[in-house]
Design a protein around this motif. Structure first.
Motif, PDB file in Angstrom:
ATOM      1  N   PRO A  88      11.002   1.684   4.473  1.00 57.08           N
ATOM      2  CA  PRO A  88      10.697   1.157   5.817  1.00 57.08           C
ATOM      3  C   PRO A  88      11.942   1.030   6.687  1.00 57.08           C
ATOM      4  N   ALA A  89      11.765   1.284   7.970  1.00 58.77           N
ATOM      5  CA  ALA A  89      12.874   1.151   8.916  1.00 58.77           C
ATOM      6  C   ALA A  89      13.143  -0.318   9.195  1.00 58.77           C
ATOM      7  N   GLU A  90      14.289  -0.572   9.786  1.00 67.15           N
ATOM      8  CA  GLU A  90      14.696  -1.948  10.052  1.00 67.15           C
ATOM      9  C   GLU A  90      13.685  -2.668  10.931  1.00 67.15           C
ATOM     10  N   GLN A 150       6.888  -6.354   0.930  1.00 67.42           N
ATOM     11  CA  GLN A 150       6.955  -7.816   1.004  1.00 67.42           C
ATOM     12  C   GLN A 150       6.435  -8.459  -0.293  1.00 67.42           C
ATOM     13  N   ILE A 151       5.395  -7.903  -0.848  1.00 73.55           N
ATOM     14  CA  ILE A 151       4.892  -8.429  -2.130  1.00 73.55           C
ATOM     15  C   ILE A 151       5.956  -8.289  -3.208  1.00 73.55           C
ATOM     16  N   PRO A 170       6.895   3.689  -1.207  1.00 69.92           N
ATOM     17  CA  PRO A 170       8.173   3.144  -0.721  1.00 69.92           C
ATOM     18  C   PRO A 170       8.203   2.885   0.783  1.00 69.92           C
ATOM     19  N   ALA A 171       7.365   3.563   1.556  1.00 70.38           N
ATOM     20  CA  ALA A 171       7.383   3.394   3.012  1.00 70.38           C
ATOM     21  C   ALA A 171       6.412   2.335   3.499  1.00 70.38           C
ATOM     22  N   GLU A 172       5.709   1.664   2.612  1.00 69.11           N
ATOM     23  CA  GLU A 172       4.707   0.679   2.999  1.00 69.11           C
ATOM     24  C   GLU A 172       5.339  -0.713   3.077  1.00 69.11           C
ATOM     25  N   PRO A 223       7.891 -11.233   9.111  1.00 73.31           N
ATOM     26  CA  PRO A 223       7.192 -11.107   7.830  1.00 73.31           C
ATOM     27  C   PRO A 223       5.879 -11.880   7.837  1.00 73.31           C
ATOM     28  N   SER A 224       4.922 -11.386   7.135  1.00 76.01           N
ATOM     29  CA  SER A 224       3.599 -11.988   7.085  1.00 76.01           C
ATOM     30  C   SER A 224       3.535 -13.056   5.998  1.00 76.01           C
ATOM     31  N   PHE A 225       2.953 -14.193   6.353  1.00 74.61           N
ATOM     32  CA  PHE A 225       2.761 -15.258   5.372  1.00 74.61           C
ATOM     33  C   PHE A 225       1.846 -14.794   4.246  1.00 74.61           C
ATOM     34  N   ILE A 226       0.879 -13.979   4.564  1.00 75.30           N
ATOM     35  CA  ILE A 226      -0.064 -13.517   3.540  1.00 75.30           C
ATOM     36  C   ILE A 226       0.621 -12.608   2.533  1.00 75.30           C
ATOM     37  N   TRP A 227       1.388 -11.608   3.030  1.00 75.42           N
ATOM     38  CA  TRP A 227       1.966 -10.618   2.134  1.00 75.42           C
ATOM     39  C   TRP A 227       3.252 -11.103   1.463  1.00 75.42           C
ATOM     40  N   LEU A 228       3.914 -12.072   2.056  1.00 75.17           N
ATOM     41  CA  LEU A 228       5.167 -12.550   1.477  1.00 75.17           C
ATOM     42  C   LEU A 228       4.990 -13.807   0.619  1.00 75.17           C
ATOM     43  N   LEU A 229       3.802 -14.424   0.687  1.00 70.32           N
ATOM     44  CA  LEU A 229       3.590 -15.631  -0.112  1.00 70.32           C
ATOM     45  C   LEU A 229       2.225 -15.655  -0.802  1.00 70.32           C
ATOM     46  N   ALA A 230       1.147 -15.523  -0.041  1.00 71.96           N
ATOM     47  CA  ALA A 230      -0.185 -15.702  -0.616  1.00 71.96           C
ATOM     48  C   ALA A 230      -0.511 -14.633  -1.660  1.00 71.96           C
TER      49      ALA A 230
END
Length: 408
Positions: free
Chosen positions: A277-279, A216-217, A209-211, A285-292
């Motif tokens: 995760p904290a605010e 993002q995935i 939960p803290a990662e 956000p990373s393009f890799i982790w949020l899309l790829a």
């Protein structure tokens, strides 16, 4: 000479009856009493003495009158001067129908008259089934309404409830769906990507939960293809239906969990075993982790599904899955789009279209991730659509008695 005279006399009677029948259909039944009193006396007397051989359901129709009179006349003898036999002659010289005639009449009547006992049994069984399923659906109706209240209260006021509610409800609902779908040969639906999305959300809240990268995935999967499926599968808020409400929760709860973590991280972490995760960790956000990576998860799932289901298991036609569901109606828009290059490319086009829709939904997650208002409005619109689909079901389907039970 006898045959001609008899036929002429009976024809007058039949013509008279046919005229009265036509008049009855236009006057609303005013001539019914007159018709009953004007049937040929010889025919009525003969049918009465036939006993069990003829049905006693009121006045005879012209066709039945003709058949009875002809039968009696064919076996009559000793008529003199070529005239129609009188009532007394018929009463003295008539004969009873033989066994074959009785059997034919009995066979016709058995096909026309319903079995009262069978009808009573059918009604009794229907009421028992309705009562049994009705109790289940009443219980689930109450549970669904209470669940919706808990989710709304969690999203608006008590955010720490959301992960707990998801952790408890997801296994229960998916377990019930597994049981119901196996009984209907729909279990291949449970291999769809939305169940993978629920599984990865479940793993996230318990294992990492803290990662922020894992979050993002999960965010892209939960707010991308899972919520978009609401539109394509016409998810409906139908409180008494465990199947429809399960579909609503499966496609919505992961998005509500990520909504709470993204915008209410301190509040949702209050009673969880470890903080989310904290605010500050949500910035840039990373393009890799949020899309790829999320898109790679979807493509990998589609390839694995094709190998396992279509290559190894190869279910027979009575087993349903999403592909068969969307291509079942040959005149639908979806089928015409998928079939634009011919049947050979149907499954290929189906997967390509799914990947494109998934890509578009994950691109929109870039917006939902960055702006609170956009994310909140998006989830609200999805909820309104589910409510509208539910209202359509109740108004256009359920009130007409077409909505069957999920347990049948």
């Amino acid at each position: 000479m006898f045959t001609t005279s008899r036929s002429s006399g009976l024809q007058l009677v039949i013509d008279d009856l046919e005229m009265e029948t036509e008049a009855e259909s236009t006057s609303g039944g005013e001539l019914q009493g007159r018709k009953d009193n004007r049937v040929a006396p010889a025919v009525l007397d003969s049918s009465k003495d036939a006993g069990q051989g003829l049905p006693q359901n009121g006045p005879l129709s012209p066709a039945k009158t003709s058949a009875v009179a002809s039968d009696n006349g064919d076996h009559h003898s000793g008529v003199e001067n070529g005239s129609v036999p009188s009532n007394s002659d018929v009463r003295h010289d008539r004969r009873r129908p033989d066994g074959g005639e009785l059997q034919r009449v009995s066979s016709v009547m058995s096909n026309q008259v319903p079995d009262d006992k069978a009808m009573e049994d059918d009604v009794r069984n229907f009421l028992k089934t309705l009562a049994k399923n009705g109790l289940r659906e009443k219980v689930f109706y109450v549970a669904a309404v209470c669940s919706l209240v808990v989710v709304a209260f969690g999203l608006l006021a008590l955010q720490w409830l959301i992960p707990y509610y998801f952790a408890v409800s997801a296994p229960v609902l998916i377990g019930l769906r597994l049981y119901l779908y196996c009984t209907k040969k729909w279990q291949y639906f449970l291999l769809d990507f939305c169940y993978f999305g629920n599984a990865i959300t479940y793993v996230y809240i318990w294992a990492a939960p803290a990662e922020p990268r894992v979050f993002q995935i999960v965010f892209a999967i939960a707010n991308g293809p899972l919520v978009i499926a609401v539109f394509f599968f016409r998810n409906s808020i139908v409180f008494h239906s465990i199947d429809r409400m399960t579909s609503v929760f499966i496609h919505s709860l992961p998005a509500y969990v990520t909504y709470g973590v993204r915008w209410y991280s301190p509040q949702i972490s209050v009673n969880w075993y470890t903080p989310f995760p904290a605010e500050t960790e949500f910035q840039d956000p990373s393009f890799i982790w949020l899309l790829a990576v999320p898109l790679a998860c979807y493509v990998g799932h589609a390839l694995l599904y094709a190998v396992v289901v279509n290559g190894i298991l190869r279910p027979s036609p009575e087993y349903w899955n999403s592909y068969r569901f969307f291509t079942a109606k040959k005149n639908s828009v979806w089928y015409k789009v998928l079939n634009m290059f011919g049947p050979k490319f149907l499954y290929f086009n189906y997967n390509i279209l799914n990947v494109l829709i998934c890509l578009a939904s994950m691109l929109l997650c870039q917006v939902w991730y960055r702006w609170f208002i956009a994310h909140a409005v998006f989830l609200a619109v999805a909820f309104v659509i589910k409510a509208w689909n539910g209202a359509t079901f109740y108004m256009d389907v359920f009130r007409l008695g077409k909505g069957g039970s999920d347990w049948d």
